[in-house]
Scaffold this active site. Sequence first.
Site, PDB file in Angstrom:
ATOM      1  N   HIS A  94      -7.516  -5.883  -0.231  1.00  0.00           N
ATOM      2  CA  HIS A  94      -6.337  -5.036  -0.044  1.00  0.00           C
ATOM      3  C   HIS A  94      -5.364  -5.664   0.951  1.00  0.00           C
ATOM      4  CE1 HIS A  94      -4.106  -1.292  -0.254  1.00  0.00           C
ATOM      5  NE2 HIS A  94      -4.116  -1.192   1.061  1.00  0.00           N
ATOM      6  N   SER A 114       0.824  -1.196   0.000  1.00  0.00           N
ATOM      7  CA  SER A 114       0.000   0.000   0.000  1.00  0.00           C
ATOM      8  C   SER A 114       0.873   1.267   0.000  1.00  0.00           C
ATOM      9  CB  SER A 114      -0.960  -0.049   1.195  1.00  0.00           C
ATOM     10  OG  SER A 114      -2.010   0.859   1.036  1.00  0.00           O
ATOM     11  N   ASP A 124      -9.695  -5.355  -4.441  1.00  0.00           N
ATOM     12  CA  ASP A 124      -9.100  -4.365  -3.545  1.00  0.00           C
ATOM     13  C   ASP A 124     -10.026  -3.158  -3.487  1.00  0.00           C
ATOM     14  OD1 ASP A 124      -7.534  -2.332  -2.359  1.00  0.00           O
ATOM     15  OD2 ASP A 124      -5.683  -3.229  -3.102  1.00  0.00           O
TER      16      ASP A 124
END
Length: 280
Positions: free
Chosen positions: A260, A99, A231
Site C-alpha cells: 500500500h 489512499s 496491497d
Amino acid sequence: MTMTYLTTKDGAEIFFKDWGPKDAQPIMFHHGWPLSGDDWDTQMLFFLAKGYRVVAHDRRGHGRSSQIDTGHDISHYAADAAAVAEHLDLRNIVNIGHSTGGGEVARYVARFGQPQGRVAKAVLVSAIPPLMLQTPANPGGTPIAVFDGFRKALAGNRAGFFLDVASGPFYGFNRSTETVSEGVIRNWWRQGMMGSALAHYEGIKAFSETDQTEDLKAITIPTLVMQGDDDQIVPYTDAALLQVKLLEKGTLKIYPGFPHGMLTTHADVINDDLLAFIKS
C-alpha cells in the site's frame, strides 16, 4: 519556499506547502489517512528538482491543520483542496492522491477542478474509490467488522494502533520480501500522532463507506491508476481494477508485490512512472 495556512468558510485552518517556480506547472499532492502532507516529501523533492511547482496540504484535523470537530468527510476534504487551489490560483494542475487522498482527488476533480477548468491530469495511487465497504452491490469489499476493529483500536490505544499499522501491513513490513525501515515506521507514527484523534476516528467512516462511483464516472481528464497487487490495506481487485473501468480516460498500472505504501518503499519506480505520465 513558503509554508502557510488558509481558513475555510467553516473555520478550518488548512496548512499547506507551496514550493518551486510559481509559473511552473503545479502538481498537487493529497495524502492518505491518518498522515499529512509530509508523506509526499520524496515526491515533492523529486518533482521540484524537475522544475515543477509542488503543493501539498494537511487535511483538516491532520498534521498541522486545525483540529476542527466537523467536516470529516470526503466532500469537505475535496472542498478544502479546492480552497487551496483557489487560494494559490493553481491552473493546469496534476492532482495526485494516495489512499484516502485518492478519494479526495476523485471528488475534487469531479466537483471542483473540472468545472473550474483548473485540472489537467489526475493520478490515483492505492486509492479508496469506488467503495471500500462490502455491500450487496459491492461483494468484493471489506466487511464492516474490519473497520469497526479499526475504530475500537484507535479509540483504545491510538499510539499503539498506529505503530502496528506502520510496522506491519501499510508498507508490507510483515512480509519477508520487504526490508524493514525503522525510520519509515517512526515517520508514519509521527505524522499520525500530530493529528486529531476525532478526525482520524471519523475519517474511518469517510474512507470506508463513501461511494464514489459517480465521481469516477464524471472525470474526463486523463487519469493514471496505480496500485500494488500486495496491497493489504486497500485490495486492488476492489479498487484499481474497478476504477479504470469507470474512468473515461483511465490508464491502469499494477505493480507485482508492491504494498500500500509503495510511494515510500518503491519511490524510485513510482516517481519515474509519475513523471512519464505527467509528460505524456
